[in-house]
Write a protein that holds these residues in place. Sequence first.
Motif, mmCIF file in Angstrom:
data_model
loop_
_atom_site.group_PDB
_atom_site.id
_atom_site.type_symbol
_atom_site.label_atom_id
_atom_site.label_comp_id
_atom_site.label_asym_id
_atom_site.label_seq_id
_atom_site.Cartn_x
_atom_site.Cartn_y
_atom_site.Cartn_z
ATOM 1 N N LYS A 7 20.340 -20.767 -16.487
ATOM 2 C CA LYS A 7 20.001 -20.999 -17.892
ATOM 3 C C LYS A 7 20.930 -20.221 -18.813
ATOM 4 O O LYS A 7 21.452 -20.758 -19.801
ATOM 5 N N LYS A 8 21.196 -18.939 -18.484
ATOM 6 C CA LYS A 8 22.065 -18.116 -19.316
ATOM 7 C C LYS A 8 23.515 -18.592 -19.235
ATOM 8 O O LYS A 8 24.237 -18.595 -20.241
ATOM 9 N N ALA A 9 23.947 -19.001 -18.048
ATOM 10 C CA ALA A 9 25.325 -19.465 -17.877
ATOM 11 C C ALA A 9 25.565 -20.759 -18.643
ATOM 12 O O ALA A 9 26.592 -20.923 -19.311
ATOM 13 N N VAL A 10 24.625 -21.687 -18.556
ATOM 14 C CA VAL A 10 24.743 -22.956 -19.279
ATOM 15 C C VAL A 10 24.766 -22.703 -20.780
ATOM 16 O O VAL A 10 25.541 -23.324 -21.523
ATOM 17 N N SER A 11 23.933 -21.764 -21.246
ATOM 18 C CA SER A 11 23.913 -21.426 -22.664
ATOM 19 C C SER A 11 25.264 -20.884 -23.120
ATOM 20 O O SER A 11 25.740 -21.226 -24.219
ATOM 21 N N GLU A 12 25.926 -20.098 -22.263
ATOM 22 C CA GLU A 12 27.240 -19.561 -22.607
ATOM 23 C C GLU A 12 28.279 -20.668 -22.700
ATOM 24 O O GLU A 12 29.192 -20.617 -23.539
ATOM 25 N N ILE A 13 28.151 -21.684 -21.867
ATOM 26 C CA ILE A 13 29.085 -22.811 -21.914
ATOM 27 C C ILE A 13 28.842 -23.655 -23.158
ATOM 28 O O ILE A 13 29.788 -24.085 -23.838
ATOM 29 N N LEU A 14 27.593 -23.903 -23.499
ATOM 30 C CA LEU A 14 27.264 -24.753 -24.639
ATOM 31 C C LEU A 14 27.440 -24.040 -25.977
ATOM 32 O O LEU A 14 27.844 -24.650 -26.974
#
Length: 214
Positions: A7-14
């Motif tokens: 969840k945190k990694a995807v948020s960093e990408i988006l």
Amino acid sequence: MKEELIKKAVSEILNPVFETTKQYLKIYSIKLEKETPKIERVDFTSYIDTNAVYFPIKEEFFFLVVYFSKDNNEIINVDTENATRVYLKVTSEVLDFDHLSELTILRPLTGWSNNDLRPSGKSKYDFSCMKFEPIKSQAYQLESKLELLLTSLEQDFDGVINLTKKGNAIISVCLNQCISGNKGIHLDDKIISRMNKLNLGIDIDQYVYGKELK
């Protein structure tokens, strides 16, 4: 914890916070799966003090990786990582693929026999080849994936030794690296000792892809 890291990694990408993420996303696009950044792998063993989430990049052979501290699961870095293949390769000008396969209990195996047609259909192989690649995903660091391969090979120690005596056996490595990366190769004494006991050398091919950071 895995879902939290994703969840945190995807948020960093988006919604990038790190400058390195912003720089990479100016020149690369992450592959999507159901309109969400695709996760190739979550790695809890990549470094002593970090976990990592791998994202595949469109039209490239390496990965964008978000690193987390193991202490508090907070993002500490974003960078590229090589796409890594590591496999046992055995060749012979005498034995065919079936005979090589009979020398080991390792499975699954791929390859061809001497005089088989090449994929182009225009010529034939002049040697036999057998490959054992237990991990297909390339989202691994070299050392980690090599250790996993050695563990598999050690399950058939006598068979691998027999392959080195009756064929030309070697560990083959293919590293696909980002042009902006600086990925050194480190093999510690334990890895070298394990390869030596199996009578195996190692061949490493490196390829560089991508664009320079702006």
